[in-house]
Motif scaffolding. Sequence first.
Motif, PDB file in Angstrom:
ATOM      1  N   PRO A 109      -2.223 -10.928  28.212  1.00 46.72           N
ATOM      2  CA  PRO A 109      -2.104 -11.358  29.607  1.00 46.72           C
ATOM      3  C   PRO A 109      -2.986 -12.562  29.928  1.00 46.72           C
ATOM      4  CG  PRO A 109      -3.604  -9.511  29.468  1.00 46.72           C
ATOM      5  CD  PRO A 109      -3.112  -9.767  28.062  1.00 46.72           C
ATOM      6  N   ASP A 110      -2.754 -13.129  31.086  1.00 47.17           N
ATOM      7  CA  ASP A 110      -3.612 -14.173  31.635  1.00 47.17           C
ATOM      8  C   ASP A 110      -4.920 -13.507  32.075  1.00 47.17           C
ATOM      9  OD1 ASP A 110      -4.949 -16.019  33.210  1.00 47.17           O
ATOM     10  OD2 ASP A 110      -3.175 -16.648  34.312  1.00 47.17           O
ATOM     11  N   PRO A 111      -6.080 -13.969  31.596  1.00 51.10           N
ATOM     12  CA  PRO A 111      -7.348 -13.332  31.975  1.00 51.10           C
ATOM     13  C   PRO A 111      -7.566 -13.262  33.483  1.00 51.10           C
ATOM     14  CG  PRO A 111      -7.688 -14.866  30.171  1.00 51.10           C
ATOM     15  CD  PRO A 111      -6.277 -15.062  30.631  1.00 51.10           C
ATOM     16  N   ALA A 112      -7.047 -14.236  34.206  1.00 47.77           N
ATOM     17  CA  ALA A 112      -7.252 -14.270  35.658  1.00 47.77           C
ATOM     18  C   ALA A 112      -6.585 -13.109  36.371  1.00 47.77           C
ATOM     19  CB  ALA A 112      -6.736 -15.591  36.221  1.00 47.77           C
ATOM     20  N   THR A 113      -5.600 -12.466  35.712  1.00 46.87           N
ATOM     21  CA  THR A 113      -4.931 -11.315  36.329  1.00 46.87           C
ATOM     22  C   THR A 113      -5.683 -10.020  36.108  1.00 46.87           C
ATOM     23  OG1 THR A 113      -3.581 -10.813  34.372  1.00 46.87           O
ATOM     24  CG2 THR A 113      -2.713 -12.446  35.933  1.00 46.87           C
ATOM     25  N   LEU A 114      -6.731 -10.060  35.297  1.00 42.93           N
ATOM     26  CA  LEU A 114      -7.438  -8.836  34.916  1.00 42.93           C
ATOM     27  C   LEU A 114      -8.718  -8.610  35.700  1.00 42.93           C
ATOM     28  CD1 LEU A 114      -7.064  -9.272  31.050  1.00 42.93           C
ATOM     29  CD2 LEU A 114      -5.754  -7.716  32.503  1.00 42.93           C
ATOM     30  N   CYS A 115      -9.279  -9.690  36.249  1.00 42.30           N
ATOM     31  CA  CYS A 115     -10.587  -9.579  36.889  1.00 42.30           C
ATOM     32  C   CYS A 115     -10.808 -10.790  37.792  1.00 42.30           C
ATOM     33  CB  CYS A 115     -11.674  -9.502  35.812  1.00 42.30           C
ATOM     34  SG  CYS A 115     -13.344  -9.367  36.433  1.00 42.30           S
ATOM     35  N   ASP A 116     -11.570 -10.591  38.876  1.00 47.72           N
ATOM     36  CA  ASP A 116     -11.847 -11.713  39.778  1.00 47.72           C
ATOM     37  C   ASP A 116     -13.167 -12.406  39.461  1.00 47.72           C
ATOM     38  OD1 ASP A 116     -13.621  -9.776  40.579  1.00 47.72           O
ATOM     39  OD2 ASP A 116     -12.955  -9.695  42.665  1.00 47.72           O
ATOM     40  N   VAL A 117     -13.823 -11.989  38.370  1.00 43.02           N
ATOM     41  CA  VAL A 117     -15.062 -12.646  37.936  1.00 43.02           C
ATOM     42  C   VAL A 117     -14.710 -13.696  36.882  1.00 43.02           C
ATOM     43  CG1 VAL A 117     -17.293 -12.330  36.777  1.00 43.02           C
ATOM     44  CG2 VAL A 117     -16.471 -10.611  38.404  1.00 43.02           C
ATOM     45  N   PRO A 118     -15.124 -14.947  37.053  1.00 46.57           N
ATOM     46  CA  PRO A 118     -14.754 -15.992  36.092  1.00 46.57           C
ATOM     47  C   PRO A 118     -15.383 -15.787  34.721  1.00 46.57           C
ATOM     48  CG  PRO A 118     -16.311 -16.837  37.714  1.00 46.57           C
ATOM     49  CD  PRO A 118     -15.909 -15.469  38.183  1.00 46.57           C
ATOM     50  N   VAL A 119     -14.641 -16.181  33.699  1.00 46.05           N
ATOM     51  CA  VAL A 119     -15.111 -16.138  32.312  1.00 46.05           C
ATOM     52  C   VAL A 119     -15.182 -17.569  31.802  1.00 46.05           C
ATOM     53  CG1 VAL A 119     -14.669 -15.297  29.983  1.00 46.05           C
ATOM     54  CG2 VAL A 119     -13.989 -13.900  31.954  1.00 46.05           C
ATOM     55  N   ARG A 120     -16.259 -17.908  31.124  1.00 37.10           N
ATOM     56  CA  ARG A 120     -16.369 -19.248  30.551  1.00 37.10           C
ATOM     57  C   ARG A 120     -16.788 -19.162  29.088  1.00 37.10           C
ATOM     58  NH1 ARG A 120     -21.718 -21.090  30.583  1.00 37.10           N
ATOM     59  NH2 ARG A 120     -23.163 -19.751  31.747  1.00 37.10           N
ATOM     60  N   VAL A 121     -16.256 -20.090  28.323  1.00 37.14           N
ATOM     61  CA  VAL A 121     -16.567 -20.185  26.898  1.00 37.14           C
ATOM     62  C   VAL A 121     -17.782 -21.079  26.729  1.00 37.14           C
ATOM     63  CG1 VAL A 121     -15.712 -20.998  24.665  1.00 37.14           C
ATOM     64  CG2 VAL A 121     -14.176 -19.799  26.252  1.00 37.14           C
ATOM     65  N   LEU A 122     -18.722 -20.670  25.881  1.00 37.95           N
ATOM     66  CA  LEU A 122     -19.955 -21.435  25.701  1.00 37.95           C
ATOM     67  C   LEU A 122     -19.683 -22.759  24.989  1.00 37.95           C
ATOM     68  CD1 LEU A 122     -21.107 -18.693  26.529  1.00 37.95           C
ATOM     69  CD2 LEU A 122     -22.873 -18.981  24.788  1.00 37.95           C
ATOM     70  N   ASP A 123     -20.330 -23.794  25.513  1.00 33.87           N
ATOM     71  CA  ASP A 123     -20.200 -25.148  24.980  1.00 33.87           C
ATOM     72  C   ASP A 123     -21.495 -25.503  24.248  1.00 33.87           C
ATOM     73  OD1 ASP A 123     -20.030 -27.857  24.488  1.00 33.87           O
ATOM     74  OD2 ASP A 123     -19.602 -28.432  26.557  1.00 33.87           O
ATOM     75  N   PRO A 124     -21.427 -25.776  22.935  1.00 31.88           N
ATOM     76  CA  PRO A 124     -22.652 -26.066  22.178  1.00 31.88           C
ATOM     77  C   PRO A 124     -23.352 -27.351  22.606  1.00 31.88           C
ATOM     78  CG  PRO A 124     -20.721 -26.497  20.839  1.00 31.88           C
ATOM     79  CD  PRO A 124     -20.227 -25.818  22.080  1.00 31.88           C
ATOM     80  N   ASP A 125     -22.643 -28.214  23.341  1.00 37.12           N
ATOM     81  CA  ASP A 125     -23.245 -29.465  23.797  1.00 37.12           C
ATOM     82  C   ASP A 125     -23.770 -29.391  25.222  1.00 37.12           C
ATOM     83  OD1 ASP A 125     -22.671 -30.814  21.374  1.00 37.12           O
ATOM     84  OD2 ASP A 125     -20.614 -31.142  22.034  1.00 37.12           O
ATOM     85  N   ALA A 126     -23.604 -28.254  25.873  1.00 37.45           N
ATOM     86  CA  ALA A 126     -24.036 -28.117  27.262  1.00 37.45           C
ATOM     87  C   ALA A 126     -25.562 -28.023  27.345  1.00 37.45           C
ATOM     88  CB  ALA A 126     -23.412 -26.888  27.892  1.00 37.45           C
ATOM     89  N   PRO A 127     -26.159 -28.558  28.405  1.00 36.67           N
ATOM     90  CA  PRO A 127     -27.625 -28.500  28.547  1.00 36.67           C
ATOM     91  C   PRO A 127     -28.169 -27.070  28.586  1.00 36.67           C
ATOM     92  CG  PRO A 127     -26.646 -30.040  30.122  1.00 36.67           C
ATOM     93  CD  PRO A 127     -25.512 -29.306  29.495  1.00 36.67           C
ATOM     94  N   ASP A 128     -27.376 -26.138  29.105  1.00 35.15           N
ATOM     95  CA  ASP A 128     -27.841 -24.766  29.244  1.00 35.15           C
ATOM     96  C   ASP A 128     -27.394 -23.872  28.083  1.00 35.15           C
ATOM     97  OD1 ASP A 128     -29.041 -25.381  31.658  1.00 35.15           O
ATOM     98  OD2 ASP A 128     -27.256 -24.860  32.832  1.00 35.15           O
ATOM     99  N   PHE A 129     -27.023 -24.484  26.965  1.00 32.40           N
ATOM    100  CA  PHE A 129     -26.494 -23.688  25.851  1.00 32.40           C
ATOM    101  C   PHE A 129     -27.490 -22.635  25.383  1.00 32.40           C
ATOM    102  CE2 PHE A 129     -25.862 -23.093  21.214  1.00 32.40           C
ATOM    103  CZ  PHE A 129     -24.623 -22.472  21.262  1.00 32.40           C
TER     104      PHE A 129
END
Length: 278
Positions: A109-129
């Motif tokens: 399924p589409d993850p957005a249909t399962l929960c109203d809390v956002p999910v994000r994939v970790l970015d190795p280049d992000a400052p907060d990694f």
Amino acid sequence: MHKDVFARLERFYDSVPRDGARAEEYGGLVLFVREGAGWPFYARPRLDATAPASLADIAAARERQRELGLPEAFEWVHETSPELLAVARSAGLAVLEAPLMVLDPAALPDPATLCDVPVRVLDPDAPDFAADVAARRAVAAVAFAAAGTARGDAGPAERDAAVGELDQAALDEERDRIADGRRISALAGTPTDGALASGMAMRVGDVAEIAGVATLPVARRRGLGAALTATLAHELRAAGTDLVFLSAGSEDIARVYLRVGFRRIGTACIAEPAALIP
């Protein structure tokens, strides 16, 4: 069809530890010994073994694990090594028989249909990694200390207390594996509460395992684990992974994964000294 899947899973299980561990053979078993810091590996049936692992093989591997200060841990797929269940139990080990589940892509399924809390994939280049990796580990530590699907009191305060200092080598390893596609890590949370659920996937070629999906007890029964699992599965499929699997810790947890399109094909066995498995 399942025979081919089980063969692919065996190759995956044998491949995953090898880029971070050395392999020591004890009869029909291979013990993976991690080089450097990180979560310790286990012993499992040798991919090229010509005979099933024996009681003596288990005893030799356990002696080596104790010598190295490693957990006395063994893992295998029951359908591939059915004789090992009785041998492990005769060695005094307790065996968790976990539902082994494979993704049906058509049912994802589409993850957005399962929960109203956002999910994000970790970015190795992000400052907060680094902070994200620390949060993922802290969520898992708190969640697995109260395993299961029942709600509880442990939440953001306990997560924050569990955040530890990251070893630079471990952080670099995480960054490298995400950057080259061998790993995907994800967090579900809100700006107010921070990370509430976490999980990851390990990938070798076109096969991947989703593991470590964990939700803080206070945030359970809201669909976070399902949404996080679906997000990881979509990322894996987009990367060209055609076999996505996982092992559920219990039948209750397996029902969460059924909602995400996973179907049971067998049993993953995890054996440890009896006192360590409830």
